[in-house]
Design an enzyme around this catalytic site. Sequence first.
Site, PDB file in Angstrom:
ATOM      1  N   CYS A 128       6.309  -9.002  66.745  1.00 23.82           N
ATOM      2  CA  CYS A 128       4.991  -9.080  66.124  1.00 23.82           C
ATOM      3  C   CYS A 128       5.000  -8.528  64.698  1.00 23.82           C
ATOM      4  CB  CYS A 128       3.961  -8.335  66.970  1.00 23.82           C
ATOM      5  SG  CYS A 128       3.513  -9.217  68.488  1.00 23.82           S
ATOM      6  N   HIS A 163      -5.034 -23.527  80.441  1.00 23.97           N
ATOM      7  CA  HIS A 163      -4.663 -22.618  79.352  1.00 23.97           C
ATOM      8  C   HIS A 163      -5.092 -23.134  77.974  1.00 23.97           C
ATOM      9  CE1 HIS A 163      -1.355 -25.492  79.584  1.00 23.97           C
ATOM     10  NE2 HIS A 163      -1.091 -25.206  78.323  1.00 23.97           N
ATOM     11  N   GLU A 164      -5.793 -24.254  77.948  1.00 23.10           N
ATOM     12  CA  GLU A 164      -6.256 -24.809  76.670  1.00 23.10           C
ATOM     13  C   GLU A 164      -7.780 -24.806  76.743  1.00 23.10           C
ATOM     14  OE1 GLU A 164      -3.638 -28.026  74.684  1.00 23.10           O
ATOM     15  OE2 GLU A 164      -5.445 -29.083  75.267  1.00 23.10           O
ATOM     16  N   CYS A 167       5.277  -4.745  68.738  1.00 23.75           N
ATOM     17  CA  CYS A 167       6.712  -4.927  68.996  1.00 23.75           C
ATOM     18  C   CYS A 167       7.421  -5.465  67.741  1.00 23.75           C
ATOM     19  CB  CYS A 167       6.934  -5.878  70.170  1.00 23.75           C
ATOM     20  SG  CYS A 167       6.505  -7.608  69.822  1.00 23.75           S
ATOM     21  N   CYS A 226      -3.520 -29.864  79.864  1.00 20.93           N
ATOM     22  CA  CYS A 226      -2.264 -30.020  79.129  1.00 20.93           C
ATOM     23  C   CYS A 226      -1.175 -30.376  80.131  1.00 20.93           C
ATOM     24  CB  CYS A 226      -1.947 -28.699  78.414  1.00 20.93           C
ATOM     25  SG  CYS A 226      -0.307 -28.616  77.665  1.00 20.93           S
ATOM     26  N   HIS A 227      -0.138 -31.057  79.663  1.00 23.80           N
ATOM     27  CA  HIS A 227       0.930 -31.467  80.570  1.00 23.80           C
ATOM     28  C   HIS A 227       1.608 -30.282  81.243  1.00 23.80           C
ATOM     29  CE1 HIS A 227       4.741 -33.275  81.964  1.00 23.80           C
ATOM     30  NE2 HIS A 227       3.962 -34.321  82.178  1.00 23.80           N
ATOM     31  N   THR A 228       1.594 -29.116  80.599  1.00 22.17           N
ATOM     32  CA  THR A 228       2.201 -27.932  81.208  1.00 22.17           C
ATOM     33  C   THR A 228       1.490 -27.567  82.509  1.00 22.17           C
ATOM     34  OG1 THR A 228       2.835 -27.129  79.029  1.00 22.17           O
ATOM     35  CG2 THR A 228       2.843 -25.512  80.803  1.00 22.17           C
ATOM     36  N   ARG A 261       4.864 -12.560  75.730  1.00 17.97           N
ATOM     37  CA  ARG A 261       5.505 -13.881  75.722  1.00 17.97           C
ATOM     38  C   ARG A 261       5.230 -14.588  77.053  1.00 17.97           C
ATOM     39  NH1 ARG A 261      11.769 -13.916  74.140  1.00 17.97           N
ATOM     40  NH2 ARG A 261      10.864 -12.390  72.707  1.00 17.97           N
ATOM     41  N   CYS A 275      -3.251 -24.659  72.395  1.00 19.22           N
ATOM     42  CA  CYS A 275      -1.922 -24.994  72.933  1.00 19.22           C
ATOM     43  C   CYS A 275      -1.284 -26.153  72.169  1.00 19.22           C
ATOM     44  CB  CYS A 275      -1.994 -25.294  74.428  1.00 19.22           C
ATOM     45  SG  CYS A 275      -0.356 -25.655  75.146  1.00 19.22           S
ATOM     46  N   ARG A 332      -6.050 -36.250  75.240  1.00 19.21           N
ATOM     47  CA  ARG A 332      -6.659 -35.032  75.760  1.00 19.21           C
ATOM     48  C   ARG A 332      -7.996 -35.348  76.414  1.00 19.21           C
ATOM     49  NH1 ARG A 332      -2.465 -32.854  75.920  1.00 19.21           N
ATOM     50  NH2 ARG A 332      -1.891 -30.777  75.194  1.00 19.21           N
ATOM     51  N   CYS A 347       0.945  -8.604  70.561  1.00 17.68           N
ATOM     52  CA  CYS A 347       0.557  -7.214  70.797  1.00 17.68           C
ATOM     53  C   CYS A 347       0.391  -6.445  69.494  1.00 17.68           C
ATOM     54  CB  CYS A 347       1.584  -6.523  71.692  1.00 17.68           C
ATOM     55  SG  CYS A 347       3.169  -6.160  70.869  1.00 17.68           S
TER      56      CYS A 347
END
Length: 393
Positions: A119, A83-84, A116, A61-63, A131, A191, A386, A113
């Site tokens: 959530c 992360h993907e 909170c 991913c670009h991130t 987060r 993602c 992708r 979670c």
Amino acid sequence: MSQEKKHRTELSTRIRTIGQVIRCKAAVAWEAGKPLVIEEVEVAPPQKMEVRIKILVTSLCHTDIYFWEAKGQNPVFPRIFGHEAGGIVESVGEGVTDLQPGDHVLPVFTGECKECAHCKSEESNMCDLLRINTDRGVMIHDERSRFSINGKPIFHFVGTSTFSEYTVVHVGCLAKINPEAPLDKVCLLSCGISTGLGATLNVAKPKKGSSVAVFGLGAVGLAAAEGARIAGASRIIGVDLNADRFELAKKFGVTEFVNPKDYKKPVQEVIADMTNGGVDRSVECTGHIDAMISAFECVHDGWGVAVLVGVPHKDAVFKTSPLNLLNERTLKGTFFGNYKPRSDIPSVVEKYMNKELELEKFITHEVPFSEINKAFDLMLKGEGLRCIIRMGE
């Protein structure tokens, strides 16, 4: 090998590794902007509320590129990006009750979670505990890394680090999915595709027959267009500075195209002229502040809604006349398409399984894990959408 025998072999392997350090291959970024190096890493067992998973497929991913380059970001190295992805649970730590070895999961860069205020709210998916934190390179439980090489810690990335054959993730950042779903397709939902899709379906919420403008026709923007197509929009206007993207965008339901470079006036005026006063909805997926302003100002007064998805430079400032708001235009932002990872992503996977959502058209390249740097080269050149990276190859 028969499927049954293969399953028994995998089960036996998992039993042997539970509670033990696993040695496996990972693509390590030793410094900013330098090619990743395939190394043998040690992956510690999961601790309280953690899960160790075997990654079968991952995607770039670009991130990942953004933080690997570390331009204007805090450089956290050595690090394992990614992360993907899609994988299978190998073992679980103390306190984990809703996942067990063998479950199929998608790791997600943000979490849920379930305790909170965010959530528990039906309107938010921005978990206080989980987060996204791009600077954190360790696990929340004990602020230590689960990765090491010869005793030297290797840092995590957004709590997932999927460029490793095994990784450790907080249970709140894992979506348990249908085991029949092909991981080499649905991994994209962890993602970018969910972000764009949800921005349209969950936040912009276009009505059937409405008009939608999408700014930026990369993977996230095309996912936003896919959302508009699913919602039944009659006009989907793609806006991009790269004319080469227009032909591909037709596959995602885009009906008209605008290249701002072709006009002497602001693109929001061009769109207003095309649509008798503005589009009903717009989704901005570039992160450039000028595109964000255009996306807001191109929606129709009275009912227009603009949704910002792209992440701008930290010093960017959004400027527009307050009259644009007073004239009943709405500006919204979204994070991961307003999806709660554990609660919502399994149902998005089912959209794919029911053929309501097409994912194959986002996949333009595939490479074996040993050639992961090719995926980086493709993205840096702007080629494709992708690239699937198959682990163990």
